[in-house]
Design a protein around this motif. Structure first.
Motif, PDB file in Angstrom:
ATOM      1  N   LEU A   1       0.822  -1.199   0.000  1.00 25.25           N
ATOM      2  CA  LEU A   1       0.000   0.000   0.000  1.00 25.25           C
ATOM      3  C   LEU A   1       0.862   1.256   0.000  1.00 25.25           C
ATOM      4  O   LEU A   1       1.761   1.415   0.840  1.00 25.25           O
ATOM      5  N   VAL A   2       0.585   2.155  -0.939  1.00 25.17           N
ATOM      6  CA  VAL A   2       1.205   3.482  -1.001  1.00 25.17           C
ATOM      7  C   VAL A   2       0.099   4.506  -0.780  1.00 25.17           C
ATOM      8  O   VAL A   2      -0.927   4.483  -1.464  1.00 25.17           O
ATOM      9  N   VAL A   3       0.296   5.406   0.169  1.00 24.63           N
ATOM     10  CA  VAL A   3      -0.706   6.408   0.530  1.00 24.63           C
ATOM     11  C   VAL A   3      -0.218   7.783   0.086  1.00 24.63           C
ATOM     12  O   VAL A   3       0.866   8.221   0.475  1.00 24.63           O
ATOM     13  N   VAL A   4      -1.018   8.451  -0.737  1.00 26.71           N
ATOM     14  CA  VAL A   4      -0.691   9.787  -1.225  1.00 26.71           C
ATOM     15  C   VAL A   4      -1.715  10.766  -0.651  1.00 26.71           C
ATOM     16  O   VAL A   4      -2.923  10.572  -0.819  1.00 26.71           O
ATOM     17  N   ARG A   5      -1.225  11.804  -0.003  1.00 27.49           N
ATOM     18  CA  ARG A   5      -2.124  12.771   0.647  1.00 27.49           C
ATOM     19  C   ARG A   5      -1.746  14.179   0.212  1.00 27.49           C
ATOM     20  O   ARG A   5      -0.585  14.589   0.360  1.00 27.49           O
ATOM     21  N   LEU A   6      -2.718  14.880  -0.342  1.00 28.34           N
ATOM     22  CA  LEU A   6      -2.530  16.279  -0.731  1.00 28.34           C
ATOM     23  C   LEU A   6      -3.345  17.170   0.192  1.00 28.34           C
ATOM     24  O   LEU A   6      -4.559  17.012   0.311  1.00 28.34           O
ATOM     25  N   LEU A   7      -2.681  18.104   0.843  1.00 26.13           N
ATOM     26  CA  LEU A   7      -3.347  19.038   1.746  1.00 26.13           C
ATOM     27  C   LEU A   7      -2.676  20.393   1.590  1.00 26.13           C
ATOM     28  O   LEU A   7      -1.455  20.514   1.792  1.00 26.13           O
ATOM     29  N   HIS A   8      -3.464  21.409   1.196  1.00 25.67           N
ATOM     30  CA  HIS A   8      -2.937  22.758   0.987  1.00 25.67           C
ATOM     31  C   HIS A   8      -1.731  22.732   0.030  1.00 25.67           C
ATOM     32  O   HIS A   8      -0.698  23.384   0.294  1.00 25.67           O
ATOM     33  N   ASP A   9      -1.858  21.945  -1.038  1.00 26.70           N
ATOM     34  CA  ASP A   9      -0.829  21.836  -2.087  1.00 26.70           C
ATOM     35  C   ASP A   9       0.469  21.187  -1.593  1.00 26.70           C
ATOM     36  O   ASP A   9       1.488  21.229  -2.292  1.00 26.70           O
TER      37      ASP A   9
END
Length: 410
Positions: free
Chosen positions: A158-166
């Motif tokens: 599992l690879v988790v990608v999180r975008l928050l405020h760029d």
């Protein structure tokens, strides 16, 4: 030795309990957030967190963090990562992407770009790994805690990608199957308590391992079993595999030595009676089977009886827990997950059950600690005890609190 920035994912409200667990392991604790705890450490620390933490759902390790306001920035920085350090050639990957308050707001489009970077070096990429709320459920969440799927093949990384405020954070799951899956609970009751929640309730209750423990609504036996594991210092992950064991460069000698170390610290018995009872004979039989799979059946006395017959245990001649009305034994804790009307039973009937339970506790357990899972303050109030909420979380999507207090002394 490499240092990692990691994050221990928890159910809502359990992060402070998990932070205390990390501190007891001697691991450097960072920010405590609503969904978990940040920590830093080497490979040994990450492996120990998976092996020994009782209240954590999974452990994520940060691969990189960077600004990504455009797809060009996202692809450029993702391509710079040395993925051969993290993922073995031919290993399948599952991607989970979340986008919040960012110019790249479409999670599917972000997943496609990241998958395009990963694809040449891996076996395959699965998009849209399912989010189960406090943790992530991929194809490797088998109940036995193994790192294979139902077909016996190696489960995706599992690879988790999180975008928050760029800001883009890319993390790797080090756990594999969710950490509440200890491998023992195949039989479940009507409203089962997840193992991580059971451990958190025990830790938050103030119960001292090595003192008596009673659960008069035992269901699948989770609280009694987790209590026995705690009392005997048995690592919850001792019988299962973790995703990080498949990482390139993972040192099998280090992991074997750490497993040996935790086994060497185990105690041969719980040190005090643990009693699990329920009026449902089927539930008690299932709880006993679960305890056998966990290797702690000898530490727990199981009984089929209503809560009206609950009483403090004392040690019998052969060392087993004997429950006799009026018997005097060491002071311990009643820790339980009673029915609370949302799923099981009718609220009107439960008011009488709680009132009866409170009368039994006040009459038979003076000086004992009491901890209950509560979804309805009105029901908990029927116990007639001064309880305070120490944790607010959810059980199976139902908002609950852990209410803790003491039975007045004689």
């Amino acid at each position: 030795m490499d240092r990692y920035d990691a994050f221990a994912v928890t159910a809502p409200g359990l992060a402070p309990v998990a932070a205390a667990e990390l501190a007891r392991l001697g691991i450097s604790v960072g920010e405590v957030e609503g969904g978990g705890v940040a920590f830093a450490g080497d490979f040994r620390a990450v492996f120990l967190a998976n092996l020994q933490l009782r209240t954590v759902s999974r452990v994520l390790v940060r691969v990189d963090e960077f600004r990504a306001a455009t797809f060009h920035e996202l692809e450029k920085r993702t391509a710079r990562i040395d993925w051969s350090r993290w993922i073995a050639p031919g290993r399948d990957v599952a991607l989970r992407v979340t986008c919040r308050k960012s110019r790249l707001y479409h999670s599917g489009a972000v997943a496609e770009r990241v998958a395009g970077i990963l694809a040449p070096g891996v076996g395959g990429v699965q998009l849209g790994a399912r989010d189960d709320g406090d943790d992530v459920n991929v194809g490797n969440d088998a109940s036995d805690g193994n790192d294979t799927n139902d077909g016996g093949q190696l489960a995706p990384q599992l690879v988790v990608v999180r975008l928050l405020h760029d800001r883009c954070t890319i993390s790797l799951d080090s756990s594999g199957a969710l950490l509440h899956q200890r491998g023992y609970r195949l039989a479940t009751g009507k409203a089962p308590l997840r193992e991580t929640l059971g451990a958190a309730l025990l830790l938050a209750s103030g119960w001292a391992p090595g003192t008596p423990l009673v659960d008069p609504f035992c269901g699948a036996g989770t609280l009694a079993i987790e209590g026995a594991l705690l009392a005997r210092r048995i690592a919850p992950g001792r019988h299962r595999a973790f995703a990080l064991e498949r990482w390139p460069g993972a040192d099998a000698r280090v992991m074997s030595r750490l497993r040996d170390d935790v086994r060497a610290r185990e105690l041969p018995h719980a040190g005090a009676p643990i009693v699990a009872s329920d009026r449902d004979a089927g539930a008690v039989d299932g709880a006993r089977q679960n305890a056998e799979r966990a290797g702690v059946a000898a530490d727990i006395t199981f009984a089929v009886r209503p809560v009206s017959l609950a009483a403090p245990p004392h040690e019998g001649a052969a060392g087993e827990a004997v429950v006799t009305k009026g018997a005097v034994g060491a002071v311990g804790a009643v820790v339980t997950n009673p029915p609370y009307g949302v799923r099981v039973g009718a609220t009107g009937e439960l008011r009488n059950l709680y009132a009866r339970t409170g009368a039994v506790l006040r009459a038979g357990f003076p000086g004992w600690r009491v901890a209950v899972v509560s979804a309805d303050r009105r029901l908990t109030g029927q116990l007639g005890l001064a309880l305070r909420d120490v944790v607010t979380t959810s059980n199976g999507g139902i908002p609950v609190t852990f209410a803790v207090g003491d039975v007045p002394g004689a």
